[in-house]
Design an enzyme around this catalytic site. Structure first.
Site, PDB file in Angstrom:
ATOM      1  N   HIS A  83     101.688  -4.818  93.670  1.00 25.80           N
ATOM      2  CA  HIS A  83     100.303  -3.879  94.378  1.00 25.80           C
ATOM      3  C   HIS A  83     101.019  -3.946  96.057  1.00 25.80           C
ATOM      4  O   HIS A  83     100.087  -3.712  96.736  1.00 25.80           O
ATOM      5  CB  HIS A  83      99.098  -4.394  94.262  1.00 25.80           C
ATOM      6  CG  HIS A  83      98.426  -4.423  92.909  1.00 25.80           C
ATOM      7  ND1 HIS A  83      97.955  -3.226  92.269  1.00 25.80           N
ATOM      8  CD2 HIS A  83      98.249  -5.455  91.908  1.00 25.80           C
ATOM      9  CE1 HIS A  83      97.634  -3.462  91.177  1.00 25.80           C
ATOM     10  NE2 HIS A  83      97.800  -4.730  90.929  1.00 25.80           N
ATOM     11  N   ASN A 116      91.905  -1.892  88.143  1.00 25.02           N
ATOM     12  CA  ASN A 116      92.763  -1.007  88.021  1.00 25.02           C
ATOM     13  C   ASN A 116      92.359   0.405  87.598  1.00 25.02           C
ATOM     14  O   ASN A 116      91.111   0.451  87.555  1.00 25.02           O
ATOM     15  CB  ASN A 116      93.802  -1.488  87.185  1.00 25.02           C
ATOM     16  CG  ASN A 116      94.822  -2.364  87.740  1.00 25.02           C
ATOM     17  OD1 ASN A 116      95.222  -2.574  88.881  1.00 25.02           O
ATOM     18  ND2 ASN A 116      94.969  -3.460  86.532  1.00 25.02           N
TER      19      ASN A 116
END
Length: 483
Positions: free
Chosen positions: A54, A127
């Site tokens: 990320h 997510n």
């Protein structure tokens, strides 16, 4: 209007920011040029460790407003009444690539929300997909290694990606999501967000419920084909960042409606799927979506590094009325995320403005460490004490979880359909003929690049186990590309 004066970090005015101090015209630079030395030394230290996953992210501030009463299920104060608003920060991200990676790529997207509640910060780290590739945290480092740059070639390798998936049949459901039409969102505004994991809510009476979070975009789902994405990346690698920044700047505030699925805790043991398996969903026919509220983003950060890169989210930041479930992946993340930020940002990262609670004061006995800004020298630094220091409440944030001993490497499914393939097949069978064709083409495009036939065959077997037609089409498409 007079201009602001440039200063050193100690606050002294800078006389010359264009020329280094030298010993005469053209002479060597003098060590006494404090501004030069400070400027170069700080420049050498501007970078901090990049997130392992990320890394490439964007973020914005906003608020969450409760629109429906859920107080029967949770005692969380920020969800306690209709109309209540809570400040928040939301960070979007890709998963596999580095900080300099492009936005419009086929990859899951992080959807991490920090609610600044009156009872402390609540972090919901999810997510844009309701499932994930693996169900056990012990596999996570290996999974990420397979998706990141190869140590020899220095680039992402289809052999590594598909070899890991070939040995991880539980990934079939998420691979079907990733290779489908939603695998490349058109923007961060045009995708859903999911808590993905199962969490626990506890009401004021101590009753426990397991929940799944669904943030449905109010902008509508929009996605890109591989060809469209490649064209966009060639023009603007920061396409999603650009879109989010400009939309908020022109007053087009993106929003999402939060829904939850709620399962009474007593029903978990007999549910037809393992409700704590991150590779599985709860069908809406079993547990319908219940609306909770509306999330709106309406303010851009002033400094991306200070507020987006230093934003630290951890799934173990709960508030009263919300807690964890037995989800093994969640349990692993409760440690791993907080530990990653202690490494990246230091033990006092929670003092940074983007991470600090707003409506409460962090009262604890942590002390010292790098960048300790909350030093309270006149406060006793141990507990218990007799000098009016902060004390425990004795009230758990959520109901206790049942604990079972280790029963082996892989326990047998409780129900016939609770395997690694059934839900992937269900997802495939929901698709239109055109969606199936694009899914198969996306899979074949990557799988056909793999150098070993056995890896290809294992992956095809997974798709065939999900649905015979699915496997047959992938096999034929891969063969056509390799012939």
């Amino acid at each position: 209007m007079s201009k602001r004066v440039l200063t050193t970090e100690s606050g002294a005015p800078v006389a010359d920011n264009q020329n280094s101090a030298t010993a005469g015209v053209g002479g060597p630079i003098l060590l006494q040029d404090q501004h030069l030395l400070e400027k170069l030394a700080r420049f050498n230290r501007e970078r901090i460790p990049e997130r392992v996953v990320h890394a490439r992210g964007s973020g914005a501030y906003g608020h969450f407003e409760v629109t429906d009463d859920v107080s029967a299920y949770t005692s969380a104060a920020f969800l306690s009444e209709v109309g209540k608003k809570t400040e928040l920060f939301l960070r979007f991200s890709t998963v596999a690539d580095s900080l300099g990676g492009a936005d419009a790529v086929r990859d899951p997207r992080g959807f991490a929300v920090k609610f600044y509640t009156e009872e402390g910060n609540y972090d919901l780290v999810g997510n844009n997909t309701p499932v994930f590739f693996i169900k056990d945290p012990i596999k996570f480092p290996d999974f990420i290694h397979s998706q990141k740059r190869d140590p020899f070639t220095g680039k992402q390798e289809p052999d590594n990606v598909w070899d890991f998936w070939a040995h991880s049949p539980e990934a079939t459901h998420q691979v079907t999501w990733l290779m489908g039409d939603r695998g490349i969102p058109a923007s961060y505004r045009h995708m859903n967000g999911y808590g993905s994991h199962t969490y626990q809510w506890t009401n004021a009476q101590g009753e426990a419920f397991f929940v799944k979070y669904h943030f449905k975009t109010n902008q509508g789902i929009r996605s890109l084909s591989a060809e469209q994405a490649a064209e966009i990346v060639g023009k603007d690698g920061n396409s999603h960042q650009t879109d989010l920044l400009q939309a908020i700047e022109r007053g087009v505030y993106p929003s999402w409606t939060l829904y939850v699925q709620i399962m009474p805790a007593a029903e978990a043991a007999d549910y037809r799927f393992n409700p704590f398996d991150l590779t599985k969903v709860w069908p809406h026919s079993d547990y319908p979506l219940q609306r909770v509220g509306r999330l709106v983003l309406d303010r851009n950060p002033d400094n991306v590094f200070a507020e987006v890169e230093q934003a630290a989210f951890s799934p173990n930041n709960f508030v009263p009325g919300i807690g964890p479930s037995p989800d093994k992946m969640l349990q692993g993340r409760l440690f791993a995320y907080a530990d990653a930020h202690r490494y990246r940002l230091g033990v006092n990262h929670t003092l940074l403005p983007v991470n600090a609670p707003k409506a409460t004061v962090a009262n604890n006995y942590g002390r010292d460490g790098f960048m300790a800004a909350n030093a309270q020298g006149r406060v006793k630094n141990y507990e218990p004490n007799s000098f009016d220091g902060p004390v425990e409440t004795g009230q758990p944030l959520s109901a206790p979880l049942a604990v079972n001993g280790y029963t082996g490497t892989h326990a047998a499914p409780q129900h016939a359909k609770d395997d690694d393939f059934f839900q992937a097949g269900e997802l495939y069978r929901l698709m239109s003929e055109e969606e199936k064709q694009r899914l198969v083409a996306n899979i074949a495009g990557g799988l056909s690049q793999v150098s070993r036939d056995d890896i290809i065959e294992k992956n095809i077997a997974h798709f065939a186990a999900a649905d015979a037609d699915y496997g047959k089409r992938v096999e034929e498409a891969v063969r056509a590309l390799r012939d």
